[in-house]
Write a protein that holds these residues in place. Structure first.
Motif, PDB file in Angstrom:
ATOM      1  N   ILE A  40      -4.387   0.841  -6.304  1.00 34.02           N
ATOM      2  CA  ILE A  40      -3.856  -0.291  -5.652  1.00 34.02           C
ATOM      3  C   ILE A  40      -5.015  -0.622  -4.842  1.00 34.02           C
ATOM      4  O   ILE A  40      -5.588  -0.164  -3.911  1.00 34.02           O
ATOM      5  CB  ILE A  40      -2.752   0.092  -4.916  1.00 34.02           C
ATOM      6  CG1 ILE A  40      -1.644   0.798  -5.758  1.00 34.02           C
ATOM      7  CG2 ILE A  40      -2.124  -1.224  -4.270  1.00 34.02           C
ATOM      8  CD1 ILE A  40      -0.368   1.248  -5.034  1.00 34.02           C
ATOM      9  N   ILE A  41      -5.286  -1.956  -5.119  1.00 34.60           N
ATOM     10  CA  ILE A  41      -6.305  -2.851  -4.284  1.00 34.60           C
ATOM     11  C   ILE A  41      -5.552  -3.856  -3.247  1.00 34.60           C
ATOM     12  O   ILE A  41      -4.642  -4.509  -3.833  1.00 34.60           O
ATOM     13  CB  ILE A  41      -7.128  -3.606  -4.946  1.00 34.60           C
ATOM     14  CG1 ILE A  41      -8.038  -2.506  -5.906  1.00 34.60           C
ATOM     15  CG2 ILE A  41      -8.092  -4.336  -4.137  1.00 34.60           C
ATOM     16  CD1 ILE A  41      -8.928  -3.235  -6.608  1.00 34.60           C
ATOM     17  N   ILE A  42      -5.607  -3.763  -2.117  1.00 30.77           N
ATOM     18  CA  ILE A  42      -4.806  -4.772  -0.904  1.00 30.77           C
ATOM     19  C   ILE A  42      -5.844  -5.710  -0.560  1.00 30.77           C
ATOM     20  O   ILE A  42      -7.045  -5.366  -0.140  1.00 30.77           O
ATOM     21  CB  ILE A  42      -3.991  -3.949  -0.087  1.00 30.77           C
ATOM     22  CG1 ILE A  42      -3.168  -3.146  -0.751  1.00 30.77           C
ATOM     23  CG2 ILE A  42      -3.492  -4.898   0.840  1.00 30.77           C
ATOM     24  CD1 ILE A  42      -2.383  -2.448   0.523  1.00 30.77           C
ATOM     25  N   VAL A  43      -5.760  -6.852  -0.721  1.00 27.42           N
ATOM     26  CA  VAL A  43      -6.344  -7.943  -0.253  1.00 27.42           C
ATOM     27  C   VAL A  43      -5.818  -8.986   0.640  1.00 27.42           C
ATOM     28  O   VAL A  43      -4.732  -9.332   0.385  1.00 27.42           O
ATOM     29  CB  VAL A  43      -6.991  -9.003  -1.522  1.00 27.42           C
ATOM     30  CG1 VAL A  43      -7.793  -9.869  -1.321  1.00 27.42           C
ATOM     31  CG2 VAL A  43      -7.353  -7.946  -2.739  1.00 27.42           C
TER      32      VAL A  43
ATOM     33  N   GLU B 291      -3.324   9.454  -2.367  1.00 24.57           N
ATOM     34  CA  GLU B 291      -3.178   8.786  -1.168  1.00 24.57           C
ATOM     35  C   GLU B 291      -1.779   8.061  -0.865  1.00 24.57           C
ATOM     36  O   GLU B 291      -0.988   7.934  -1.968  1.00 24.57           O
ATOM     37  CB  GLU B 291      -4.453   7.681  -1.034  1.00 24.57           C
ATOM     38  CG  GLU B 291      -5.824   8.397  -1.003  1.00 24.57           C
ATOM     39  CD  GLU B 291      -6.863   7.130  -1.094  1.00 24.57           C
ATOM     40  OE1 GLU B 291      -8.077   7.807  -0.655  1.00 24.57           O
ATOM     41  OE2 GLU B 291      -6.854   6.277  -1.450  1.00 24.57           O
ATOM     42  N   THR B 292      -1.710   7.400   0.459  1.00 25.49           N
ATOM     43  CA  THR B 292      -0.730   6.840   0.981  1.00 25.49           C
ATOM     44  C   THR B 292      -0.959   5.379   0.976  1.00 25.49           C
ATOM     45  O   THR B 292      -1.951   5.028   1.718  1.00 25.49           O
ATOM     46  CB  THR B 292       0.076   7.324   2.066  1.00 25.49           C
ATOM     47  OG1 THR B 292       0.542   8.509   1.822  1.00 25.49           O
ATOM     48  CG2 THR B 292       1.270   6.389   2.370  1.00 25.49           C
ATOM     49  N   VAL B 293      -0.293   4.352   0.323  1.00 28.69           N
ATOM     50  CA  VAL B 293      -0.812   2.884   0.626  1.00 28.69           C
ATOM     51  C   VAL B 293       0.247   2.405   1.732  1.00 28.69           C
ATOM     52  O   VAL B 293       1.554   2.836   1.596  1.00 28.69           O
ATOM     53  CB  VAL B 293      -0.679   2.348  -0.927  1.00 28.69           C
ATOM     54  CG1 VAL B 293       0.770   2.245  -1.227  1.00 28.69           C
ATOM     55  CG2 VAL B 293      -1.064   0.816  -0.872  1.00 28.69           C
TER      56      VAL B 293
ATOM     57  N   SER C  71       4.916   2.101   3.865  1.00 33.60           N
ATOM     58  CA  SER C  71       4.231   2.835   3.293  1.00 33.60           C
ATOM     59  C   SER C  71       4.731   3.720   2.090  1.00 33.60           C
ATOM     60  O   SER C  71       5.845   3.980   2.285  1.00 33.60           O
ATOM     61  CB  SER C  71       3.554   3.668   4.094  1.00 33.60           C
ATOM     62  OG  SER C  71       4.126   4.595   4.672  1.00 33.60           O
ATOM     63  N   MET C  72       4.066   4.330   1.137  1.00 31.01           N
ATOM     64  CA  MET C  72       4.507   5.070   0.007  1.00 31.01           C
ATOM     65  C   MET C  72       3.392   5.764  -0.699  1.00 31.01           C
ATOM     66  O   MET C  72       2.155   5.024  -0.632  1.00 31.01           O
ATOM     67  CB  MET C  72       5.032   4.189  -0.973  1.00 31.01           C
ATOM     68  CG  MET C  72       4.381   3.056  -1.585  1.00 31.01           C
ATOM     69  SD  MET C  72       5.329   2.258  -2.785  1.00 31.01           S
ATOM     70  CE  MET C  72       5.142   3.474  -4.109  1.00 31.01           C
ATOM     71  N   PRO C  73       3.565   6.836  -1.249  1.00 34.62           N
ATOM     72  CA  PRO C  73       2.457   7.574  -1.895  1.00 34.62           C
ATOM     73  C   PRO C  73       2.266   6.822  -3.226  1.00 34.62           C
ATOM     74  O   PRO C  73       3.070   6.242  -3.788  1.00 34.62           O
ATOM     75  CB  PRO C  73       3.063   8.762  -2.383  1.00 34.62           C
ATOM     76  CG  PRO C  73       4.162   9.154  -1.566  1.00 34.62           C
ATOM     77  CD  PRO C  73       4.774   7.757  -1.193  1.00 34.62           C
ATOM     78  N   VAL C  74       0.647   6.628  -3.269  1.00 39.30           N
ATOM     79  CA  VAL C  74       0.316   5.671  -4.572  1.00 39.30           C
ATOM     80  C   VAL C  74       0.876   6.129  -5.770  1.00 39.30           C
ATOM     81  O   VAL C  74       1.554   5.437  -6.634  1.00 39.30           O
ATOM     82  CB  VAL C  74      -1.245   5.801  -4.598  1.00 39.30           C
ATOM     83  CG1 VAL C  74      -1.746   5.144  -5.913  1.00 39.30           C
ATOM     84  CG2 VAL C  74      -1.633   4.941  -3.451  1.00 39.30           C
ATOM     85  N   ASP C  75       1.117   7.542  -5.935  1.00 40.26           N
ATOM     86  CA  ASP C  75       1.580   8.168  -7.102  1.00 40.26           C
ATOM     87  C   ASP C  75       3.045   7.778  -7.370  1.00 40.26           C
ATOM     88  O   ASP C  75       3.499   8.036  -8.665  1.00 40.26           O
ATOM     89  CB  ASP C  75       1.327   9.658  -7.177  1.00 40.26           C
ATOM     90  CG  ASP C  75      -0.020   9.988  -7.278  1.00 40.26           C
ATOM     91  OD1 ASP C  75      -1.017   9.164  -7.873  1.00 40.26           O
ATOM     92  OD2 ASP C  75      -0.444  11.036  -6.455  1.00 40.26           O
ATOM     93  N   ASP C  76       3.798   7.238  -6.427  1.00 42.50           N
ATOM     94  CA  ASP C  76       5.304   6.918  -6.839  1.00 42.50           C
ATOM     95  C   ASP C  76       5.199   5.794  -7.735  1.00 42.50           C
ATOM     96  O   ASP C  76       6.261   5.686  -8.289  1.00 42.50           O
ATOM     97  CB  ASP C  76       5.783   6.805  -5.530  1.00 42.50           C
ATOM     98  CG  ASP C  76       6.379   7.962  -4.551  1.00 42.50           C
ATOM     99  OD1 ASP C  76       5.983   9.047  -5.050  1.00 42.50           O
ATOM    100  OD2 ASP C  76       6.903   7.865  -3.652  1.00 42.50           O
TER     101      ASP C  76
END
Length: 182
Positions: A147-150, A162-164, A174-179
Motif C-alpha cells: 500500500i503506497i500512501i500519497v 506492517e500496519t498501515v 490503522s489496520m494490518p496490511v495483510d487484512d
C-alpha cells in the motif's frame, strides 16, 4: 484501478459535461474520451470490499461520520474519475451528497492496482486527485501486498507484516496490511 477500454464509437462525442450529467457505469472520462474500466480480478474486488468495510466501520465507530463509497464518480481538474474506494467528510456530504458526480476529488481515495495497470498512469492519477481537492490517496497493490500512501507532502510504502495508517483523513485509522489481502 483497472485496465481501460475506449467505449464504442457511438460515444465519440461524449463530453466531460455529458459524463457529469450521466456518468455511465464502469466508465471514466479521460483525455477527451469515454473509457470503460475493466480487468477487475478477484483479488482486486476482495481488496476493494475489505477496505470499504474497514473505512466504513471506522468512520461509524469513531463518530466521525461522512460516507464511504465504491466506484463513485468525481471530477478532477481535468478528468472524470471513479476511485475504487473513497471517503467523503460530513461537511462535503452535506454540501454535495445529492449530486450525481462529486465536483472535486474525494479527500481520501483508494485505487486498487491491477496487473495490467501502468505505474506511470497510477502515479499520475494520484497526483491528479491531490491537485483537485484530494488530501490522501492509497495505491493498493494486491499482487505485491503493498500500500503506497500519497499526500501533498509525503509518500509512504507499507507492506505485508506492517500496519498501515491514514495520514491526513480519517485520523487514527490503522489496520494490518495483510487484512486487505488474506
Amino acid at each position: 484501478m483497472v485496465n481501460v477500454t475506449i467505449v464504442s464509437e457511438s460515444f465519440n462525442n461524449f463530453s466531460l459535461e455529458d459524463w457529469t450529467q450521466n456518468p455511465l457505469d464502469d466508465t471514466e472520462w479521460v483525455n477527451g474520451k469515454l473509457i470503460e474500466k475493466n480487468g477487475m480480478t478477484l483479488k482486486h474486488s476482495q481488496s476493494q470490499s475489505r477496505l470499504d468495510r474497514r473505512w466504513g466501520n471506522y468512520k461509524d465507530e469513531s463518530g466521525l461520520g461522512g460516507e464511504v463509497y465504491t466506484d463513485v464518480p468525481c471530477l478532477t481538474n481535468i478528468q472524470g474519475r471513479r476511485p475504487d474506494v473513497a471517503y467523503l467528510t460530513p461537511a462535503l456530504v452535506s454540501q454535495y451528497g445529492n449530486q450525481k458526480v462529486l465536483p472535486q476529488s474525494f479527500p481520501l481515495s483508494a485505487e486498487i492496482v491491477s496487473p495490467t495497470d501502468y505505474a506511470e498512469e497510477v502515479i499520475a492519477k494520484s497526483a491528479e486527485y491531490l491537485q483537485s481537492g484530494g488530501e490522501e490517496v492509497w495505491l493498493i497493490y494486491p499482487e505485491n501486498r503493498w500500500i503506497i500512501i500519497v499526500t501533498k507532502n509525503s509518500r509512504l510504502i507499507f507492506s505485508s507484516g506492517e500496519t498501515v495508517s491514514t495520514q491526513t483523513v480519517l485520523l487514527d485509522f490503522s489496520m494490518p496490511v495483510d487484512d486487505l489481502f488474506n
